[in-house]
Scaffold this motif. Structure first.
Motif, short mmCIF file in Angstrom:
data_model
loop_
_atom_site.label_atom_id
_atom_site.label_comp_id
_atom_site.label_asym_id
_atom_site.label_seq_id
_atom_site.Cartn_x
_atom_site.Cartn_y
_atom_site.Cartn_z
N PHE A 130 3.65 14.96 -10.54
CA PHE A 130 4.33 15.28 -11.81
C PHE A 130 3.32 15.72 -12.87
N GLN A 131 2.18 15.03 -12.94
CA GLN A 131 1.17 15.39 -13.92
C GLN A 131 0.62 16.80 -13.65
N GLN A 132 0.39 17.11 -12.37
CA GLN A 132 -0.12 18.44 -12.02
C GLN A 132 0.89 19.52 -12.40
N ALA A 133 2.16 19.26 -12.14
CA ALA A 133 3.19 20.26 -12.47
C ALA A 133 3.25 20.47 -13.99
N GLU A 134 3.22 19.38 -14.76
CA GLU A 134 3.28 19.50 -16.21
C GLU A 134 2.07 20.25 -16.75
N GLU A 135 0.89 19.94 -16.23
CA GLU A 135 -0.32 20.64 -16.68
C GLU A 135 -0.24 22.13 -16.33
N ALA A 136 0.26 22.43 -15.12
CA ALA A 136 0.37 23.84 -14.72
C ALA A 136 1.35 24.58 -15.62
N ARG A 137 2.50 23.95 -15.96
CA ARG A 137 3.48 24.59 -16.83
C ARG A 137 2.89 24.83 -18.23
N GLU A 138 2.17 23.81 -18.78
CA GLU A 138 1.59 23.97 -20.10
C GLU A 138 0.53 25.07 -20.12
N ALA A 157 0.83 -1.21 0.00
CA ALA A 157 0.00 0.00 0.00
C ALA A 157 0.87 1.26 0.00
N VAL A 158 1.94 1.26 0.81
CA VAL A 158 2.83 2.43 0.84
C VAL A 158 3.51 2.62 -0.51
N ALA A 159 4.00 1.53 -1.10
CA ALA A 159 4.67 1.63 -2.39
C ALA A 159 3.73 2.17 -3.47
N LEU A 160 2.52 1.62 -3.54
CA LEU A 160 1.56 2.09 -4.53
C LEU A 160 1.14 3.53 -4.27
N SER A 161 0.96 3.87 -3.00
CA SER A 161 0.57 5.25 -2.67
C SER A 161 1.65 6.24 -3.08
N LEU A 162 2.91 5.91 -2.84
CA LEU A 162 4.01 6.79 -3.24
C LEU A 162 4.07 6.94 -4.76
N MET A 163 3.87 5.81 -5.47
CA MET A 163 3.88 5.88 -6.93
C MET A 163 2.76 6.78 -7.44
N VAL A 164 1.56 6.59 -6.90
CA VAL A 164 0.43 7.41 -7.34
C VAL A 164 0.65 8.87 -6.97
N TYR A 213 3.52 10.60 -6.51
CA TYR A 213 4.52 11.28 -7.34
C TYR A 213 4.07 11.38 -8.80
N ALA A 214 3.35 10.36 -9.28
CA ALA A 214 2.85 10.45 -10.66
C ALA A 214 1.83 11.57 -10.80
#
Length: 409
Positions: free
Chosen positions: A32-40, A19-26, A28-29
């Motif tokens: 990253f998606q939010q940052a990319e959308e904000a930059r675009e 659960a911790v591993a999956l939560s960390l993956m989700v 950070y993913a």
């Protein structure tokens, strides 16, 4: 820690790690998606503001010209002719920046708050935390259920194996474990059944051989005894008769052991006054045996088998111990204490062994090591408990308790 809780703990730990591993993956993913959308989005907005500035000559869409607040790396990138974006952590709030060069050599910048996207990320983290807690709880619950089922099946295997070891030959471990799954517990149960069957067949074969040999020896012994009686008087004839009597006693003991091994013997119960019964039987052994009664009690037992036990214990005490031998009756318990060297450590640790004799007494003889074995077997038929110890003051101590449980019916 029991097997059930080990399984539960293992599943809970593995569930937590997953659960911790999956939560960390989700996390950070999504970050990253939010940052990319904000930059675009910020790039599109600053380009719109640039086109408006080129048409009107004034900043639009909250953009600024040559703002001192623009991060240095954005200003440098814009000065080099690039459109650049950045996400910064300011003293008041996190912001997303975009900077673009204008045709007149100036820098047009646009700043927006990044807080809404951080709020979305925090909401996602809360959902992931709740989901992880649910996964761990469900995993632990599944571990409890699985562990309880396996532990219960193994417990039934152990209980059934214990009944088999106690002599219940009708018990099948594979039936006791239950279930239709062909798992390790079922394989273990079948292996125990196969081992028990093999041991039972081997023991039965040994018992038949022992009983057959002892029975077949009776006929030549009878002829040998008759021939010995026909011998005249004298030391050689006396020695022959003595050895024939010893051999006859050995054969009778072996036959008795073989009968006890079959576990088919049943007591013929009757009520007796234990103290009077013991006092009368002990008197046959002469003045070396003294009887003392602490309390008298009427017990239900098989007199013939009880007499056999008492005789074997007294013969052992007189043969391997030293007089006086004291017999104490306390309710349903009989204690026999001699002043000899005591029981050997092997007997105290492992119990009486067949044809395993203690130190030979000075006068010779010493029996065949079957007396205590027969006493234990007869006590088991009576449902009594026969235990051996060494007295703190020296000497051997045998304790016969006639009422630790019910006799076999």
């Amino acid at each position: 820690m029991s097997l059930r809780w080990r399984i539960t703990a293992t599943i809970a730990v593995v569930s937590a790690l997953v659960a911790v591993a999956l939560s960390l993956m989700v996390h950070y993913a999504y970050a990253f998606q939010q940052a990319e959308e904000a930059r675009e989005l910020q790039t599109e907005r600053v380009e719109l503001a640039l086109r408006a500035y080129e048409r009107t000559g004034s900043p639009a869409l909250d953009s600024r010209l040559d703002s001192a607040e623009v991060p240095a790396r954005l200003r440098d990138a814009a000065g080099d002719g690039y459109t650049a974006t950045a996400i910064t952590d300011g003293d008041d709030a996190t912001a997303v920046w975009a900077a673009v060069p204008t045709s007149d050599g100036r820098v047009l910048s646009l700043r927006s708050s990044y807080a809404p996207r951080l709020d979305d990320l925090a909401a996602l983290d809360r959902v992931l935390l709740v989901g992880s807690a649910l996964v761990v709880a469900l995993g632990a619950g599944a571990g409890v259920v699985m562990g309880a089922g396996l532990s219960a099946r193994l417990g039934r295997v152990a209980a059934a194996a214990g009944r088999v070891a106690a002599g219940d030959r009708g018990t099948r471990v594979s039936e006791a474990v239950g279930g239709s799954a062909r798992d390790e517990a079922s394989e273990l149960a079948r292996a125990v059944d196969a081992m028990a069957d093999a041991l039972e067949a081997r023991i039965a074969a040994e018992q038949r051989v022992t009983a057959d040999i002892a029975h077949e020896l009776r006929t030549p012994l009878t002829g040998l005894s008759t021939a010995a009686d026909l011998l005249g008087e004298g030391r050689p004839a006396e020695l022959v008769r003595d050895r024939v009597a010893a051999l006859r006693a050995l054969v009778e003991d072996v036959l008795e052991v073989a009968r006890l091994d079959t576990a088919t013997q049943r007591p013929d119960l009757s009520d007796i006054a234990l103290a009077e019964f013991v006092r009368h039987r002990a008197a046959r052994f002469g003045p070396d045996v003294t009887v003392r009664s602490v309390s008298e009690q009427v017990v239900s037992t098989d007199p013939r088998r009880l007499e056999r036990i008492l005789a074997n214990l007294l013969v052992n005490a007189l043969g391997h111990g030293a007089p006086p031998v004291t017999v104490e009756i306390d309710g349903s318990r009989v204690r026999i204490h001699d002043l000899g060297p005591g029981f050997p450590d092997t007997l105290l640790q492992e119990g009486p062994g067949r044809f395993r004799k203690g130190p030979t007494p000075p006068e010779g003889g010493g029996g065949h090591g079957l007396g205590l074995t027969i006493a234990c077997g007869q006590a088991e038929v009576l449902g009594a408990r026969l235990s051996f110890a060494n007295h703190p003051d020296g000497g051997a101590l045998a304790i016969l308790d006639l009422e630790p449980g019910k006799p076999r019916r």
